[in-house]
Scaffold this motif. Structure first.
Motif, mmCIF file in Angstrom:
data_model
loop_
_atom_site.group_PDB
_atom_site.id
_atom_site.type_symbol
_atom_site.label_atom_id
_atom_site.label_comp_id
_atom_site.label_asym_id
_atom_site.label_seq_id
_atom_site.Cartn_x
_atom_site.Cartn_y
_atom_site.Cartn_z
ATOM 1 N N LEU A 1 37.364 48.338 35.469
ATOM 2 C CA LEU A 1 36.967 49.527 34.701
ATOM 3 C C LEU A 1 35.458 49.587 34.509
ATOM 4 O O LEU A 1 34.861 50.663 34.522
ATOM 5 N N THR A 2 34.822 48.420 34.354
ATOM 6 C CA THR A 2 33.365 48.379 34.225
ATOM 7 C C THR A 2 32.706 48.888 35.501
ATOM 8 O O THR A 2 31.714 49.632 35.447
ATOM 9 N N GLU A 3 33.246 48.494 36.641
ATOM 10 C CA GLU A 3 32.704 48.976 37.913
ATOM 11 C C GLU A 3 32.849 50.487 38.027
ATOM 12 O O GLU A 3 31.935 51.174 38.499
ATOM 13 N N TRP A 4 33.981 51.012 37.583
ATOM 14 C CA TRP A 4 34.182 52.450 37.667
ATOM 15 C C TRP A 4 33.237 53.205 36.734
ATOM 16 O O TRP A 4 32.794 54.308 37.057
ATOM 17 N N ALA A 5 32.939 52.597 35.599
ATOM 18 C CA ALA A 5 32.003 53.235 34.672
ATOM 19 C C ALA A 5 30.590 53.261 35.230
ATOM 20 O O ALA A 5 29.750 54.048 34.785
ATOM 21 N N SER A 6 30.326 52.404 36.214
ATOM 22 C CA SER A 6 28.994 52.317 36.830
ATOM 23 C C SER A 6 29.026 52.788 38.276
ATOM 24 O O SER A 6 28.269 52.313 39.114
ATOM 25 N N MET A 7 29.899 53.732 38.572
ATOM 26 C CA MET A 7 30.053 54.197 39.949
ATOM 27 C C MET A 7 28.759 54.745 40.528
ATOM 28 O O MET A 7 28.428 54.530 41.697
ATOM 29 N N ASP A 8 27.968 55.465 39.695
ATOM 30 C CA ASP A 8 26.701 56.028 40.179
ATOM 31 C C ASP A 8 25.800 54.949 40.759
ATOM 32 O O ASP A 8 25.253 55.082 41.855
ATOM 33 N N ILE A 9 25.655 53.867 40.009
ATOM 34 C CA ILE A 9 24.767 52.777 40.422
ATOM 35 C C ILE A 9 25.277 52.141 41.706
ATOM 36 O O ILE A 9 24.496 51.861 42.639
ATOM 37 N N LEU A 10 26.576 51.918 41.784
ATOM 38 C CA LEU A 10 27.150 51.254 42.958
ATOM 39 C C LEU A 10 27.016 52.112 44.212
ATOM 40 O O LEU A 10 26.636 51.611 45.278
ATOM 41 N N LEU A 11 27.323 53.395 44.102
ATOM 42 C CA LEU A 11 27.267 54.268 45.277
ATOM 43 C C LEU A 11 25.860 54.383 45.838
ATOM 44 O O LEU A 11 25.659 54.418 47.055
ATOM 45 N N LYS A 12 24.873 54.424 44.943
ATOM 46 C CA LYS A 12 23.494 54.531 45.412
ATOM 47 C C LYS A 12 23.025 53.261 46.119
ATOM 48 O O LYS A 12 22.036 53.282 46.849
ATOM 49 N N ALA A 13 23.735 52.174 45.895
ATOM 50 C CA ALA A 13 23.412 50.924 46.581
ATOM 51 C C ALA A 13 24.327 50.702 47.782
ATOM 52 O O ALA A 13 24.303 49.627 48.399
ATOM 53 N N GLY A 14 25.129 51.709 48.105
ATOM 54 C CA GLY A 14 26.019 51.578 49.240
ATOM 55 C C GLY A 14 27.249 50.750 48.933
ATOM 56 O O GLY A 14 27.892 50.221 49.844
ATOM 57 N N LEU A 15 27.606 50.645 47.664
ATOM 58 C CA LEU A 15 28.765 49.858 47.250
ATOM 59 C C LEU A 15 29.791 50.772 46.585
ATOM 60 O O LEU A 15 29.469 51.884 46.175
ATOM 61 N N ALA A 16 31.014 50.291 46.488
ATOM 62 C CA ALA A 16 32.072 51.077 45.853
ATOM 63 C C ALA A 16 32.730 50.253 44.764
ATOM 64 O O ALA A 16 32.788 49.028 44.855
ATOM 65 N N PRO A 17 33.217 50.910 43.710
ATOM 66 C CA PRO A 17 33.964 50.151 42.685
ATOM 67 C C PRO A 17 35.270 49.641 43.279
ATOM 68 O O PRO A 17 35.727 50.132 44.315
ATOM 69 N N ALA A 18 35.866 48.657 42.614
ATOM 70 C CA ALA A 18 37.156 48.134 43.072
ATOM 71 C C ALA A 18 38.150 49.286 43.141
ATOM 72 O O ALA A 18 38.429 49.930 42.131
ATOM 73 N N ARG A 19 38.657 49.549 44.303
ATOM 74 C CA ARG A 19 39.509 50.726 44.485
ATOM 75 C C ARG A 19 40.909 50.394 44.967
ATOM 76 O O ARG A 19 41.762 51.276 45.020
ATOM 77 N N MET A 20 41.159 49.132 45.337
ATOM 78 C CA MET A 20 42.495 48.739 45.780
ATOM 79 C C MET A 20 42.860 47.402 45.142
ATOM 80 O O MET A 20 42.197 46.396 45.378
ATOM 81 N N LEU A 21 43.906 47.413 44.326
ATOM 82 C CA LEU A 21 44.348 46.222 43.607
ATOM 83 C C LEU A 21 45.773 45.884 44.015
ATOM 84 O O LEU A 21 46.614 46.781 44.168
ATOM 85 N N LEU A 22 46.043 44.596 44.160
ATOM 86 C CA LEU A 22 47.390 44.130 44.473
ATOM 87 C C LEU A 22 47.921 43.328 43.296
ATOM 88 O O LEU A 22 47.332 42.323 42.901
ATOM 89 N N PHE A 23 49.002 43.820 42.706
ATOM 90 C CA PHE A 23 49.635 43.140 41.576
ATOM 91 C C PHE A 23 50.836 42.342 42.100
ATOM 92 O O PHE A 23 51.741 42.911 42.714
ATOM 93 N N CYS A 24 50.855 41.050 41.846
ATOM 94 C CA CYS A 24 51.964 40.188 42.268
ATOM 95 C C CYS A 24 52.611 39.552 41.045
ATOM 96 O O CYS A 24 51.916 39.140 40.116
ATOM 97 N N GLY A 25 53.924 39.452 41.055
ATOM 98 C CA GLY A 25 54.595 38.806 39.937
ATOM 99 C C GLY A 25 56.049 39.189 39.843
ATOM 100 O O GLY A 25 56.514 40.125 40.510
ATOM 101 N N LEU A 26 56.784 38.458 39.027
ATOM 102 C CA LEU A 26 58.205 38.698 38.842
ATOM 103 C C LEU A 26 58.451 40.055 38.167
ATOM 104 O O LEU A 26 57.548 40.602 37.520
ATOM 105 N N PRO A 27 59.652 40.606 38.323
ATOM 106 C CA PRO A 27 59.967 41.890 37.662
ATOM 107 C C PRO A 27 59.808 41.791 36.149
ATOM 108 O O PRO A 27 60.090 40.755 35.542
ATOM 109 N N GLY A 28 59.345 42.883 35.548
ATOM 110 C CA GLY A 28 59.259 42.955 34.095
ATOM 111 C C GLY A 28 58.075 42.256 33.470
ATOM 112 O O GLY A 28 58.029 42.072 32.256
ATOM 113 N N THR A 29 57.089 41.871 34.278
ATOM 114 C CA THR A 29 55.937 41.137 33.733
ATOM 115 C C THR A 29 54.742 42.038 33.421
ATOM 116 O O THR A 29 53.685 41.533 33.052
#
Length: 361
Positions: free
Chosen positions: A102-130
């Motif tokens: 969320l911090t990266e997304w709040a600073s998207m302007d700064i990241l894009l101007k440096a040719g970087l992107a906020p974390a945009r793909m997350l993989l959640f692993c774990g047992l059901p119901g966690t």
């Protein structure tokens, strides 16, 4: 500019023609980052033209959701706005990783101007119901973006090549405006391509998925959730910015989860210890059952909840002192300390100690 790589300029033109504002901004940012070493003034001039993150995250509402051509059922479910009754209870490490995103997304302007992107793909692993699905909802709420959830039952088709087409339609739809796309039961569409039972359809599906992940825009978030990370194709893992593991909660997290329940601190901590090994969804089901029983029987929630927990643990043979459970159930059913003592042949102080330890009486 004489020595500047032509491929950087070509990439900017290509992304500009694709029609994705975020991809174009990211490409320009990368160009600016390299251009600074060649022509600083020009780099600063181009950087000033980049759109702000608020502009990249705005957009019109979605077009109607895509449907399966045969069943005519929607391939995605759209929820907006996403409003949770309360923030999910997360393990400290999980909460830290999500906060960093969320911090990266709040600073998207700064990241894009440096040719970087906020974390945009997350993989959640774990047992059901966690808490994987709840965490995805929380991210959508915090980012103030629509949540699109893949309707796996509709997307999967028995017709050759149809599943891949449905999956592509989902991604094309999600790319029309900023959103959070949740791919639950991710292993169903990202299974290892070396499966001996595969006849080629799985390979085609995973290839469609990999291409869609590579083209995912910088101003949307994709969350994939799986209970079986070991089944995922190796190439899929490399596409994600972060892999976050969700585990069954310990006593401390369970006690936090029960914070809003009508339990005194002694009972809440005691029940939390007894519920170790259960998932949040299982505990939530106990809470809901206790609320309904309390309403229908005109009794206290705490009484019904503790009875359900004690019986559950006792039935599973996980009660360290089964006799304690029997004493508690008698007390919760209205028996006096003296009656319980007489029934079990114990002293009154012994019964009082047990009741106090679990119920705080």
């Amino acid at each position: 500019m004489e020595n500047f790589p032509n491929k950087e300029l070509t990439r900017v033109v290509q992304t500009g023609l694709n029609g994705s504002p975020s991809a174009f901004a990211l490409s320009v940012g990368r160009l600016v980052a390299k251009l600074k070493h060649v022509d600083l003034a020009l780099a600063q001039e181009i950087s000033a033209l980049l759109p702000s993150s608020s502009a990249l995250r705005s957009g019109d509402s979605f077009a109607p959701a895509p449907v399966d051509n045969d069943s005519r059922m929607q391939l995605v479910e759209v929820l907006y706005p996403v409003i949770l009754d309360k923030a999910p209870v997360l393990a400290p490490k999980v909460k830290q990783m999500l906060d960093e995103c969320l911090t990266e997304w709040a600073s998207m302007d700064i990241l894009l101007k440096a040719g970087l992107a906020p974390a945009r793909m997350l993989l959640f692993c774990g047992l059901p119901g966690t808490g994987k699905t709840m965490a995805a909802h929380w991210l959508a709420q915090e980012l103030k973006l629509p949540l699109l959830t893949l309707n796996l039952a509709t997307v999967m088709s028995s017709y050759l090549g149809k599943t891949g087409n449905n999956l592509k339609a989902v991604f094309d739809h999600a790319n029309t405006r900023p959103c959070v796309l949740l791919l639950d039961e991710f292993d169903a569409i990202a299974k290892r391509r070396d499966d001996g039972s595969d006849i080629g359809e799985l390979k085609r599906l995973v290839n469609v998925l990999l291409q869609a992940l590579d083209d995912w825009p910088a101003n949307s978030m994709l969350v994939a959730a799986t209970n079986h990370g070991e089944l995922l194709d190796p190439a899929v893992w490399r596409r994600f910015d972060s892999v976050i593991n969700f585990e069954k909660p310990g006593a401390e997290l369970i006690a936090e989860y029960l914070q809003e329940a009508s339990l005194n601190d002694t009972a809440r901590l005691a029940m939390a210890k007894m519920l170790v090994g259960e998932s949040f969804s299982a505990i939530g089901a106990l809470v809901m059952s206790a609320r309904k029983r309390a309403l229908l029987e005109q009794s206290k929630f705490s009484q019904q909840f503790i009875k359900l927990v004690v019986r559950s643990v006792l039935d599973r043979g996980q009660m360290e002192k089964p006799l304690d459970a029997e004493m508690l159930l008698m007390r919760l059913n209205g028996a006096s300390m003296r009656e319980i003592a007489g029934h079990f042949g114990k002293t009154h102080p012994t019964i009082s100690s047990v009741v106090k330890r679990y119920l705080g009486e």
